[in-house]
Design a protein around this motif. Structure first.
Motif, PDB file in Angstrom:
ATOM      1  N   VAL A 145       0.856  -1.189   0.000  1.00 60.63           N
ATOM      2  CA  VAL A 145       0.000   0.000   0.000  1.00 60.63           C
ATOM      3  C   VAL A 145       0.890   1.236   0.000  1.00 60.63           C
ATOM      4  O   VAL A 145       1.753   1.401   0.872  1.00 60.63           O
ATOM      5  CB  VAL A 145      -0.932   0.003   1.223  1.00 60.63           C
ATOM      6  N   LEU A 150      -3.425   5.593   1.242  1.00 60.80           N
ATOM      7  CA  LEU A 150      -4.729   5.101   1.699  1.00 60.80           C
ATOM      8  C   LEU A 150      -5.535   6.222   2.304  1.00 60.80           C
ATOM      9  O   LEU A 150      -5.013   7.221   2.784  1.00 60.80           O
ATOM     10  CB  LEU A 150      -4.570   3.953   2.700  1.00 60.80           C
ATOM     11  N   MET A 182     -11.886   1.329   3.770  1.00 57.11           N
ATOM     12  CA  MET A 182     -10.572   1.784   3.324  1.00 57.11           C
ATOM     13  C   MET A 182     -10.527   1.827   1.797  1.00 57.11           C
ATOM     14  O   MET A 182     -11.126   0.966   1.138  1.00 57.11           O
ATOM     15  CB  MET A 182      -9.463   0.842   3.805  1.00 57.11           C
ATOM     16  N   LEU A 237      -7.427   1.913  -0.970  1.00 55.62           N
ATOM     17  CA  LEU A 237      -5.987   1.701  -0.997  1.00 55.62           C
ATOM     18  C   LEU A 237      -5.445   1.851  -2.410  1.00 55.62           C
ATOM     19  O   LEU A 237      -6.062   1.391  -3.376  1.00 55.62           O
ATOM     20  CB  LEU A 237      -5.644   0.289  -0.492  1.00 55.62           C
ATOM     21  N   HIS A 251      -2.068   0.711  -4.500  1.00 53.76           N
ATOM     22  CA  HIS A 251      -1.006  -0.279  -4.342  1.00 53.76           C
ATOM     23  C   HIS A 251       0.194   0.035  -5.225  1.00 53.76           C
ATOM     24  O   HIS A 251       0.096   0.793  -6.205  1.00 53.76           O
ATOM     25  CB  HIS A 251      -1.543  -1.669  -4.668  1.00 53.76           C
ATOM     26  N   SER A 311      -5.831  -0.265  -7.490  1.00 55.31           N
ATOM     27  CA  SER A 311      -6.487   0.241  -6.283  1.00 55.31           C
ATOM     28  C   SER A 311      -7.401  -0.841  -5.730  1.00 55.31           C
ATOM     29  O   SER A 311      -7.780  -1.783  -6.428  1.00 55.31           O
ATOM     30  CB  SER A 311      -7.294   1.502  -6.587  1.00 55.31           C
ATOM     31  N   ILE A 365      -0.213  -0.323   8.230  1.00 55.46           N
ATOM     32  CA  ILE A 365      -1.331   0.060   7.359  1.00 55.46           C
ATOM     33  C   ILE A 365      -2.604   0.265   8.169  1.00 55.46           C
ATOM     34  O   ILE A 365      -3.318   1.269   7.996  1.00 55.46           O
ATOM     35  CB  ILE A 365      -1.540  -1.011   6.268  1.00 55.46           C
ATOM     36  N   ALA A 388      -4.873   3.638   8.808  1.00 56.19           N
ATOM     37  CA  ALA A 388      -6.316   3.661   8.521  1.00 56.19           C
ATOM     38  C   ALA A 388      -7.106   4.089   9.752  1.00 56.19           C
ATOM     39  O   ALA A 388      -8.069   4.866   9.648  1.00 56.19           O
ATOM     40  CB  ALA A 388      -6.765   2.283   8.052  1.00 56.19           C
TER      41      ALA A 388
END
Length: 303
Positions: free
Chosen positions: A196, A199, A211, A213, A215, A220, A290, A294
């Protein structure tokens, strides 16, 4: 390494009783070298059921470490992380549960301890060790060309009428679906779409978190996570869309006891070869990073 690896079990709750203890005691190349639990009666009952020794109290933790080659964990994540660092410092290999921790600092401490002690580690993200889902993840990573993905992990643990031994878990009630089922989604998405790199996140009803994200591959993904969905809304899905069409995560995750035995086998392989596992404590740290980001953004702190 001798044929039989002695693995102690840290934890004596429902997950340990359902999964880790039977997997370890039934493994042909493992000796279950004791069970530690915060509640002496639970540790004694689980140890007796599997023909091993119960350990309790602070001294019992060190005694469990001293008498085993590796430690399997079935405790809350923020109990797990500091004990994992202690186990590594004692020279024990680690078979960790997800998430490794719910703070980046605690997860990083566990990584540092593993690297300093040069012990092996595997994090039991179930999808990565269940035969059908592990094969699917590997196949989709090899195919490549994915444009976007949509994942939904909605449980009904906290809904009226739901019956689950995990509903009484204090850490799940405090941290919600983001931390409990978020590692499952990420453990499948990251090997396929890449790390990721960006985000955003927002809160939904009850404990639900959404979420979005971006990448490293350029793809995505959107991810919806929660534990308090209505019973009729609960379910798991992961769909990949790309130049080759659509791919859906297989239904069912297999028997968790069998999956945990696979994780044990792979830990033994790391011990034997010295080659890091793709789902090791460092991967566990990345998942924690991650999810922590978030959590900040969903609460408004990251805006």
């Amino acid at each position: 390494m001798t044929k039989h690896l002695r693995i102690g079990l840290l934890g004596a709750g429902p997950w340990a009783a359902m999964t880790q203890a039977p997997a370890l005691s039934g493994h042909p190349d493992v000796v279950l070298g004791g069970v530690w639990g915060r509640r002496p009666e639970a540790a004694a009952a689980l140890a007796d059921a599997h023909g091993t020794t119960a350990f309790t109290g602070e001294d019992g933790i060190d005694a469990l470490f001293a008498s085993n080659d590796a430690i399997a964990f079935a405790v809350p994540p923020d109990v797990q992380a500091p004990l994992a660092a202690r186990a590594a410092a004692a020279g024990c290999h680690l078979l960790l549960d997800k998430p490794v921790a719910t703070t980046v600092a605690a997860a990083r401490d566990a990584v540092n301890a593993v690297e300093e002690a040069k012990v092996a580690s595997v994090v039991f993200c179930t999808l990565r060790f269940s035969t059908d889902t592990a094969r699917w993840i590997a196949e989709q990573a090899a195919v490549g060309g994915w444009f976007t993905a949509h994942a939904q992990w909605l449980g009904a643990l906290f809904s009226p009428g739901a019956e689950s031994p995990f509903a009484a878990s204090p850490w799940r009630r405090e941290k919600g679906g983001l931390w409990d089922v978020g590692p499952h989604a990420l453990s499948a998405l990251l090997p396929v779409l890449g790390d990721v790199v960006e985000l955003t996140a927002a809160r939904g009803p009850s404990d639900t978190t959404h979420m979005v994200l971006r990448h490293a591959s350029g793809a995505s993904s959107t991810v919806t996570l929660g534990l308090a969905a209505p019973l009729n809304a609960a379910g798991v899905s992961l769909v990949l869309l790309g130049e080759h069409g659509k791919a859906e995560l297989p239904d069912g995750w297999g028997n968790p006891v069998d999956s945990f035995r696979t994780a044990v086998n792979e830990l033994m392989g790391v011990v034997r070869t010295g080659r890091p596992h793709p789902c090791d404590v460092r991967f566990g740290l990345r998942i924690t990073e991650i999810l922590a980001e978030a959590e900040r953004k969903a609460s408004g702190a990251g805006r």
